[in-house]
Design an enzyme around this catalytic site. Structure first.
Site, PDB file in Angstrom:
ATOM      1  CB  CYS A  78       4.233 -18.614 -13.665  1.00 59.39           C
ATOM      2  SG  CYS A  78       5.534 -17.405 -13.912  1.00 59.39           S
ATOM      3  CG  HIS A 167       1.608 -17.848 -17.498  1.00 56.39           C
ATOM      4  ND1 HIS A 167       1.119 -17.590 -16.235  1.00 56.39           N
ATOM      5  CD2 HIS A 167       2.857 -17.341 -17.532  1.00 56.39           C
ATOM      6  CE1 HIS A 167       2.038 -16.941 -15.538  1.00 56.39           C
ATOM      7  NE2 HIS A 167       3.105 -16.779 -16.300  1.00 56.39           N
ATOM      8  CD  GLU A 169      -2.279 -18.783 -16.511  1.00 57.37           C
ATOM      9  OE1 GLU A 169      -1.814 -19.902 -16.828  1.00 57.37           O
ATOM     10  OE2 GLU A 169      -1.629 -17.928 -15.882  1.00 57.37           O
TER      11      GLU A 169
END
Lengths: 183, 317
Positions: A78, A167, A169
């Site tokens: 991002c 994302h 994560e």
């Protein structure tokens, strides 16, 4: 050892994913931290304007750019993708090591944020959270497309740099981090 | 029209692009997750109150991770007295056009129509805020019915979990806005974290009584017990005026900082804003905080939180 840029944003989430995979991390908060031993780099989500400004002010931009250009495996998510991009619509190029053009806030404000599942080349179908996300509008020679959502390019690879508009994560799926650790 | 209906129309329009791109419809659970995740992206950052597009640009250039658009900063609201309300949407739009970072705006506690208006102008985050005059002295907004995320103030764990149960995607301490006095923010942050440590220490079969005591759903208490933290991001707010104040709140466990009156009520706003951003990033490095604290000019004129008559933190429980 993975260096995680820890100036602002969701860096702790990357550290948790990497810890799950048995990787130690070092947080990079200023130029002194760049002397610590790390051979991989994560550029997390957050606000690219803030991170880019602090990279410049703290004297971290040139040394990081040099190491990425020299081939250090790098994962940008991002805001991290925006920092890596050579050209940025709606913002300043920062590290400019990845031959792509990105559009900031390409899906609009928070009401345009969305969740999707799509295939990432070499990994398979993965969950993707797009939060005020950018996308890649041009892929220059030297970069290859790894994933699209609809028509939009949302993941690219250039050498040992991975750039993602979403994302990995956040959604509890470690496969993209495993790909990063295999570079 | 019910809040839900108007929202679905808004969501349809906003998601048209994503659907065209093959993303499919985002479910309500996914929307809630995306909203909590936006708060995660703000971590380690400073959210600054701004009243004009020029101030918004100063804040963005200084490294703010978001701005809060409002007509009057808390210190001036406090000085003016009377009823303070949501800002003029045209004023908020002006700020949205001036910057590329997220733009937040405040609505009154319980004023769900002000919240609908803010969602209609595509705001990134709504602060259901005790800084404005409460519109409802009993009920908060049912935030779970909105597509945009909300941040709410809290003084203790019970308040924080009640707001999260109502759908808040982010919590901040209430502090005491517009005073430049950090004492209330400190006590709220300490209390929330003490109470979290207490919940963690409980046996599983003691969580039901704790939920009753805190007046919150037991599921949320169990999450705090298991994870040792709030289920959403927690920022400090209310009285932060200096880089050292900001670093203090970070060392006490805040994940980021709101600065209201502290910047644009000071002598050199751009410099102070940059210094507070730097102090939030490097909060554990006293030498850097010292360097950032040098020659900042006048801090905002503080008001001692003990000497004021209106405690905004008492609004909305």
């Amino acid at each position: 050892m993975v260096g995680v840029l820890a100036l602002q944003g969701a860096f702790a989430e990357h550290e948790r994913m990497l810890a799950e995979l048995g990787q130690d991390c070092v947080e990079l908060r200023d130029a002194d931290d760049l002397a610590r031993p790390f051979d991989r780099l994560v550029l997390p989500g957050g606000e690219s304007t803030v991170q880019g400004k602090l990279l410049r002010e703290l004297g971290m931009l040139a040394p990081l750019r040099e190491r990425i250009a020299a081939g250090m495996p790098t994962l940008g998510t991002c805001a991290g993708l925006i920092l890596l991009a050579r050209d940025v619509d709606g913002g300043q190029p920062c590290l400019a090591t990845m031959p792509v053009r990105v559009v900031r806030n390409a899906y609009g404000r928070q009401l345009g944020s969305f969740h999707a599942r799509a295939t990432l080349s070499g990994v398979g179908e993965v969950p993707m959270s797009f939060i005020r996300a950018p996308y890649v509008s041009q892929v220059y020679p030297g970069a290859q497309v790894l994933a699209r959502v609809g028509e939009r390019v949302v993941a690219v690879r250039a050498g040992s740099q991975l750039g993602l508009a979403f994302h990995p994560e956040l959604d509890g799926d470690t496969r993209i981090h495993e790909l990063f650790l295999s570079l | 029209m019910a809040a839900g209906e108007s929202r679905d129309e808004g969501r349809d329009a906003k998601e048209a692009d994503a659907r065209r791109d093959g993303a499919g419809r985002t479910t309500r659970e996914q929307r809630a997750a995306l909203n909590r995740q936006l708060a995660q992206m703000l971590k380690g950052g400073v959210i600054m109150d701004v009243t004009t597009p020029e101030q918004a640009r100063v804040a963005q250039d200084a490294g703010a991770c978001a701005v809060m658009a409002l007509e009057r900063i808390p210190a001036d609201i406090r000085a003016a007295g009377g009823v303070s309300r949501m800002s003029d949407p045209a004023m908020i739009r002006g700020i949205q056009q001036a910057v590329s970072i997220p733009v937040m705006a405040k609505c009154r506690i319980g004023h769900f129509v002000e919240a609908q208006v803010l969602q209609a102008i595509d705001i990134d985050f709504i602060d259901e805020s005790e800084v404005l005059s409460p519109a409802d002295d009993v009920f908060h907004i049912d935030k779970s019915r909105f597509d945009v995320p909300f941040v709410c103030g809290a003084r203790d764990l019970g308040e924080a979990l009640r707001r999260i149960a109502e759908g808040a995607s982010m919590i901040r301490t209430k502090g005491e806005p517009g005073t430049g006095d950090v004492v209330q923010a400190v006590s709220h942050m300490r209390l929330i974290n003490q109470q979290i440590r207490h919940v963690v220490s409980l046996r599983d079969d003691e969580l039901f009584e704790e939920a009753k005591r805190l007046q919150v759903p037991v599921e949320l208490v169990r999450r705090v017990h298991d994870e040792g933290r709030l289920p959403v991001v927690n920022f400090a707010a209310g009285g932060v005026a200096t880089p050292a104040d900001a670093a203090l709140m970070m060392q006490l466990g805040a994940e980021g900082v709101f600065v209201g009156s502290g910047i644009f009520k000071s002598g050199d706003p751009a410099k102070r804003a940059r210094a507070i951003v730097g102090a939030v990033t490097d909060y554990d490095d006293p030498e850097r905080v010292a360097a950032l604290s040098e020659n900042l000019g006048e801090a905002m004129v503080g008001i001692n939180a003990d000497e004021i008559e209106l405690l905004m933190a008492n609004r909305g429980r």
